[in-house]
Design a protein around this motif. Sequence first.
Motif, PDB file in Angstrom:
ATOM      1  N   THR A  99       0.846  -1.203   0.094  1.00 52.80           N
ATOM      2  CA  THR A  99       0.031  -0.003  -0.081  1.00 52.80           C
ATOM      3  C   THR A  99       0.810   1.286   0.045  1.00 52.80           C
ATOM      4  O   THR A  99       0.576   2.079  -0.766  1.00 52.80           O
ATOM      5  CB  THR A  99      -0.828  -0.011   1.218  1.00 52.80           C
ATOM      6  OG1 THR A  99      -1.638  -1.338   1.169  1.00 52.80           O
ATOM      7  CG2 THR A  99      -1.884   1.182   1.250  1.00 52.80           C
ATOM      8  N   ALA A 100       1.972   1.237   0.774  1.00 49.07           N
ATOM      9  CA  ALA A 100       2.801   2.619   0.870  1.00 49.07           C
ATOM     10  C   ALA A 100       3.463   2.713  -0.484  1.00 49.07           C
ATOM     11  O   ALA A 100       3.584   3.774  -1.131  1.00 49.07           O
ATOM     12  CB  ALA A 100       3.826   2.126   1.990  1.00 49.07           C
ATOM     13  N   ALA A 101       3.940   1.471  -1.160  1.00 51.05           N
ATOM     14  CA  ALA A 101       4.538   1.710  -2.730  1.00 51.05           C
ATOM     15  C   ALA A 101       3.544   2.250  -3.335  1.00 51.05           C
ATOM     16  O   ALA A 101       4.021   3.009  -4.413  1.00 51.05           O
ATOM     17  CB  ALA A 101       5.348   0.396  -2.878  1.00 51.05           C
ATOM     18  N   LEU A 102       2.320   1.639  -3.361  1.00 50.35           N
ATOM     19  CA  LEU A 102       1.454   2.269  -4.277  1.00 50.35           C
ATOM     20  C   LEU A 102       1.000   3.693  -4.071  1.00 50.35           C
ATOM     21  O   LEU A 102       0.959   4.452  -5.140  1.00 50.35           O
ATOM     22  CB  LEU A 102      -0.089   1.270  -4.235  1.00 50.35           C
ATOM     23  CG  LEU A 102      -1.116   1.857  -5.026  1.00 50.35           C
ATOM     24  CD1 LEU A 102      -0.827   1.636  -6.538  1.00 50.35           C
ATOM     25  CD2 LEU A 102      -2.237   0.979  -4.701  1.00 50.35           C
ATOM     26  N   ASP A 103       1.075   4.118  -2.864  1.00 48.78           N
ATOM     27  CA  ASP A 103       0.939   5.442  -2.460  1.00 48.78           C
ATOM     28  C   ASP A 103       1.554   6.422  -3.055  1.00 48.78           C
ATOM     29  O   ASP A 103       1.790   7.508  -3.679  1.00 48.78           O
ATOM     30  CB  ASP A 103       0.605   5.873  -0.955  1.00 48.78           C
ATOM     31  CG  ASP A 103      -0.610   5.207  -0.508  1.00 48.78           C
ATOM     32  OD1 ASP A 103      -1.677   5.007  -1.314  1.00 48.78           O
ATOM     33  OD2 ASP A 103      -0.867   4.856   0.480  1.00 48.78           O
ATOM     34  N   ARG A 104       3.195   6.014  -3.044  1.00 46.42           N
ATOM     35  CA  ARG A 104       4.361   6.634  -3.336  1.00 46.42           C
ATOM     36  C   ARG A 104       4.110   6.616  -5.029  1.00 46.42           C
ATOM     37  O   ARG A 104       4.563   7.956  -5.514  1.00 46.42           O
ATOM     38  CB  ARG A 104       5.526   6.080  -3.038  1.00 46.42           C
ATOM     39  CG  ARG A 104       5.978   6.068  -1.658  1.00 46.42           C
ATOM     40  CD  ARG A 104       7.463   5.838  -1.094  1.00 46.42           C
ATOM     41  NE  ARG A 104       7.539   4.338  -1.433  1.00 46.42           N
ATOM     42  CZ  ARG A 104       7.511   3.630  -0.893  1.00 46.42           C
ATOM     43  NH1 ARG A 104       6.843   3.770   0.698  1.00 46.42           N
ATOM     44  NH2 ARG A 104       7.751   2.296  -1.131  1.00 46.42           N
ATOM     45  N   ALA A 105       3.903   5.618  -5.488  1.00 47.84           N
ATOM     46  CA  ALA A 105       3.839   5.606  -7.153  1.00 47.84           C
ATOM     47  C   ALA A 105       2.544   6.648  -7.646  1.00 47.84           C
ATOM     48  O   ALA A 105       2.793   7.424  -8.556  1.00 47.84           O
ATOM     49  CB  ALA A 105       3.486   4.192  -7.508  1.00 47.84           C
ATOM     50  N   PRO A 111       0.712  14.266  -8.440  1.00 47.38           N
ATOM     51  CA  PRO A 111       1.100  14.889  -7.455  1.00 47.38           C
ATOM     52  C   PRO A 111      -0.009  15.738  -6.961  1.00 47.38           C
ATOM     53  O   PRO A 111      -0.819  16.211  -7.520  1.00 47.38           O
ATOM     54  CB  PRO A 111       2.264  15.737  -7.749  1.00 47.38           C
ATOM     55  CG  PRO A 111       2.398  15.816  -9.351  1.00 47.38           C
ATOM     56  CD  PRO A 111       1.467  14.725  -9.722  1.00 47.38           C
ATOM     57  N   ARG A 112       0.053  15.785  -5.562  1.00 47.86           N
ATOM     58  CA  ARG A 112      -1.386  16.655  -5.021  1.00 47.86           C
ATOM     59  C   ARG A 112      -1.009  17.706  -5.001  1.00 47.86           C
ATOM     60  O   ARG A 112       0.192  18.470  -5.131  1.00 47.86           O
ATOM     61  CB  ARG A 112      -1.211  16.414  -3.619  1.00 47.86           C
ATOM     62  CG  ARG A 112      -1.625  14.881  -3.075  1.00 47.86           C
ATOM     63  CD  ARG A 112      -1.817  14.459  -1.696  1.00 47.86           C
ATOM     64  NE  ARG A 112      -2.410  13.135  -1.439  1.00 47.86           N
ATOM     65  CZ  ARG A 112      -1.594  12.032  -0.913  1.00 47.86           C
ATOM     66  NH1 ARG A 112      -0.455  12.467  -0.411  1.00 47.86           N
ATOM     67  NH2 ARG A 112      -1.970  11.088  -0.752  1.00 47.86           N
ATOM     68  N   SER A 113      -2.007  18.705  -5.253  1.00 44.77           N
ATOM     69  CA  SER A 113      -1.709  19.994  -5.255  1.00 44.77           C
ATOM     70  C   SER A 113      -1.812  20.821  -4.126  1.00 44.77           C
ATOM     71  O   SER A 113      -2.642  20.501  -3.139  1.00 44.77           O
ATOM     72  CB  SER A 113      -2.765  20.760  -6.382  1.00 44.77           C
ATOM     73  OG  SER A 113      -4.163  20.424  -5.693  1.00 44.77           O
ATOM     74  N   ALA A 114      -0.631  21.531  -3.641  1.00 44.97           N
ATOM     75  CA  ALA A 114      -0.417  21.949  -2.516  1.00 44.97           C
ATOM     76  C   ALA A 114      -0.857  23.648  -2.485  1.00 44.97           C
ATOM     77  O   ALA A 114      -0.447  24.156  -3.694  1.00 44.97           O
ATOM     78  CB  ALA A 114       0.891  21.757  -1.887  1.00 44.97           C
ATOM     79  N   PRO A 115      -1.296  24.295  -1.587  1.00 36.19           N
ATOM     80  CA  PRO A 115      -1.485  25.689  -1.770  1.00 36.19           C
ATOM     81  C   PRO A 115      -0.030  26.283  -1.610  1.00 36.19           C
ATOM     82  O   PRO A 115       1.095  25.977  -1.328  1.00 36.19           O
ATOM     83  CB  PRO A 115      -2.109  26.172  -0.250  1.00 36.19           C
ATOM     84  CG  PRO A 115      -2.185  24.720   0.636  1.00 36.19           C
ATOM     85  CD  PRO A 115      -1.703  23.784  -0.154  1.00 36.19           C
TER      86      PRO A 115
END
Length: 134
Positions: A99-105, A111-115
Motif C-alpha cells: 500500500t505504501a509503495a502504491l501510494d508513493r507511485a 502529485p497533490r496540489s498544495a497551496p
Amino acid sequence: MPNPVNPTSVQTTTGAGLELETTLSAVESQLSSLGDSLRANDMTAVDHHATELHRALARAVDHFTHAARSGPVPPALRDRLMRASGLVASQRESLARATAALDRAIDVLMPRSAPASVYGAGNNDRGSRTNLQA
C-alpha cells in the motif's frame, strides 16, 4: 489429517480439542487461500478470503478463550495458533508495504496540489524578474 500450514500436526480427539482443531484448521486454510489469492493478484478472491479469514479468526479467538478458561489448551494447538498469528502479522505487513509503495507511485504520477507557500511565491516572482531583465 495434516493441515497445510503445519503438516506434522496431530489431531486431538477430545471434544474441545477437536473443536479447537477444526477452528484452527479453518484459520490456516483461509490464510493459505488468502496468500494464494494475493500471489495471483486476484482481488475478488483476496476480498473473499480476507472476509472469511476475519470470520475464522473471530471464531478461533472465541473458542480458544473459552477453552483456556476451562483448562489448559494443548501445547500443539497453542503453537499452531501462534504460528497462524505470525502469518497474519506477516501478511498484514506485506499489505502495508504494498500500500505504501502504491501510494508513493500515485504521488509521483499525480502529485497533490498544495497551496502556494511563501517561499514558492517568492521563487515565482524572482523567475519573472529574471525573465524581464534578459
